[in-house]
Write a protein that holds these residues in place. Structure first.
Motif, mmCIF file in Angstrom:
data_model
loop_
_atom_site.group_PDB
_atom_site.id
_atom_site.type_symbol
_atom_site.label_atom_id
_atom_site.label_comp_id
_atom_site.label_asym_id
_atom_site.label_seq_id
_atom_site.Cartn_x
_atom_site.Cartn_y
_atom_site.Cartn_z
ATOM 1 N N HIS A 46 0.818 -1.199 0.000
ATOM 2 C CA HIS A 46 0.000 0.000 0.000
ATOM 3 C C HIS A 46 0.857 1.257 0.000
ATOM 4 C CE1 HIS A 46 -3.798 -2.162 1.731
ATOM 5 N NE2 HIS A 46 -3.227 -2.814 0.740
ATOM 6 N N PHE A 65 -12.835 0.073 0.783
ATOM 7 C CA PHE A 65 -12.436 -0.167 2.164
ATOM 8 C C PHE A 65 -13.282 -1.242 2.837
ATOM 9 C CE2 PHE A 65 -11.924 4.458 1.231
ATOM 10 C CZ PHE A 65 -10.588 4.356 0.887
ATOM 11 N N GLU A 66 -14.412 -1.587 2.223
ATOM 12 C CA GLU A 66 -15.228 -2.677 2.736
ATOM 13 C C GLU A 66 -14.624 -4.029 2.370
ATOM 14 O OE1 GLU A 66 -19.038 -1.917 1.079
ATOM 15 O OE2 GLU A 66 -19.438 -0.151 2.322
ATOM 16 N N GLN A 67 -13.714 -4.022 1.390
ATOM 17 C CA GLN A 67 -13.117 -5.273 0.928
ATOM 18 C C GLN A 67 -11.631 -5.387 1.264
ATOM 19 O OE1 GLN A 67 -14.457 -6.326 -3.209
ATOM 20 N NE2 GLN A 67 -15.486 -4.337 -3.127
ATOM 21 N N VAL A 68 -10.974 -4.235 1.463
ATOM 22 C CA VAL A 68 -9.538 -4.230 1.726
ATOM 23 C C VAL A 68 -9.248 -3.254 2.860
ATOM 24 C CG1 VAL A 68 -7.250 -3.790 0.756
ATOM 25 C CG2 VAL A 68 -9.066 -4.673 -0.722
ATOM 26 N N GLU A 69 -8.393 -3.655 3.792
ATOM 27 C CA GLU A 69 -7.982 -2.752 4.864
ATOM 28 C C GLU A 69 -6.860 -1.850 4.334
ATOM 29 O OE1 GLU A 69 -6.152 -2.740 9.408
ATOM 30 O OE2 GLU A 69 -6.586 -4.645 8.383
ATOM 31 N N LYS A 71 -4.053 0.947 4.412
ATOM 32 C CA LYS A 71 -3.097 1.426 5.416
ATOM 33 C C LYS A 71 -2.442 2.731 4.978
ATOM 34 C CE LYS A 71 -2.184 -3.384 6.664
ATOM 35 N NZ LYS A 71 -1.170 -4.466 6.730
ATOM 36 N N THR A 123 -6.307 7.543 11.255
ATOM 37 C CA THR A 123 -7.338 6.516 11.091
ATOM 38 C C THR A 123 -8.642 7.187 10.684
ATOM 39 O OG1 THR A 123 -6.303 5.124 12.760
ATOM 40 C CG2 THR A 123 -8.604 4.667 12.219
ATOM 41 N N ASP A 125 -12.756 7.025 9.806
ATOM 42 C CA ASP A 125 -13.987 6.277 10.007
ATOM 43 C C ASP A 125 -14.787 6.369 8.715
ATOM 44 O OD1 ASP A 125 -16.429 5.208 10.716
ATOM 45 O OD2 ASP A 125 -16.322 5.968 12.758
#
Length: 251
Positions: A46, A65-69, A71, A123, A125
């Motif tokens: 990333h 972002f629902e499928q991959v975290e 960073k 971070t 949300d």
């Protein structure tokens, strides 16, 4: 610093890439959809920073972002107005309204370097921001405009406006009685302030009120000409790439 661009409009992505290069920020990777971005993130390290458009060709970019975290730190690039973006001031590095201003971009990059790089990114949300954009509570569209007439200010109700248009680098409104007034804004900004059920941007030059349309005529190159009740300063033409959406809007 490793930077990528996620933007579905390729000319916009290339323009952003050129401006970043002038700031000595080099971007070799440009992604154009949710699907493409998810596949790329699953296979690559990333980046430090992402320039991210909210509305992509196959959905909202938050679906990534629902499928991959993710960073990475993010600077949003979007056409949403500031009302809908109030959460970004609390959650993100920065956001840039389209069309992107070079000076504002330089400030955003500088802010990122000062606050984050090469430390840990903030971070975000994403669910809160996504909910704010999809379900804005009590969304308030413009009900009236104030215009300057000599030394006086005049209020014009939204129902009394036939169209907005650009001319000689100025932005104007035309009323139902055929009067034209100069505004201190742009058509890009107006798009986000007007009720979408009533107003549609038919071209780079015009935004029209559905209630002001008197006639529609086939025009060259698969375009449409619109005749309004009072406005007669120039031809109002629906751009070819907007004809399909315009017809859907009419229904």
């Amino acid at each position: 610093m490793n930077v990528i661009i996620i933007e579905d409009e390729k000319p916009s992505a290339r323009r952003l890439q050129r401006i970043l290069k002038n700031l000595n920020v080099h971007t070799d990777i440009m992604l154009h959809s949710v699907e493409e971005a998810v596949a790329w993130f699953e296979q690559h390290e990333h980046p430090d920073l992402i320039f991210l458009d909210i509305q992509l060709s196959d959905g909202l970019s938050f679906e990534i972002f629902e499928q991959v975290e993710i960073k990475s730190s993010i600077i949003f690039t979007t056409a949403y107005d500031e009302y809908a973006l109030k959460a970004f001031k609390l959650n993100s590095i920065d956001y840039l309204l389209k069309p992107i201003d070079e000076e504002e971009l330089a400030i955003a990059v500088s802010k990122y370097k000062d606050r984050v790089y090469p430390n840990q990114p903030v971070t975000l949300d994403f669910n809160d921001i996504k909910n704010l954009l999809i379900n804005p509570l009590d969304r308030a569209y413009k009900k009236r405009f104030s215009v300057k007439v000599g030394q006086h200010l005049k209020l014009i109700n939204i129902d009394d406006i036939e169209c907005f248009y650009s001319q000689n680098k100025g932005t104007y409104l035309c009323t139902t009685d055929g009067r034209n007034y100069l505004l201190d804004t742009t058509l890009e900004h107006l798009e986000n302030e007007l009720e979408p059920a009533l107003f549609f941007r038919v071209s780079r030059k015009f935004i029209v009120n559905i209630n002001a349309i008197k006639d529609m005529i086939s025009y060259s190159n698969s375009r449409l000409q619109i005749k309004l009740n009072a406005y007669s300063e120039d031809l109002v033409i629906v751009a070819r790439e907007k004809v399909k959406d315009f017809k859907a809007w009419l229904e």
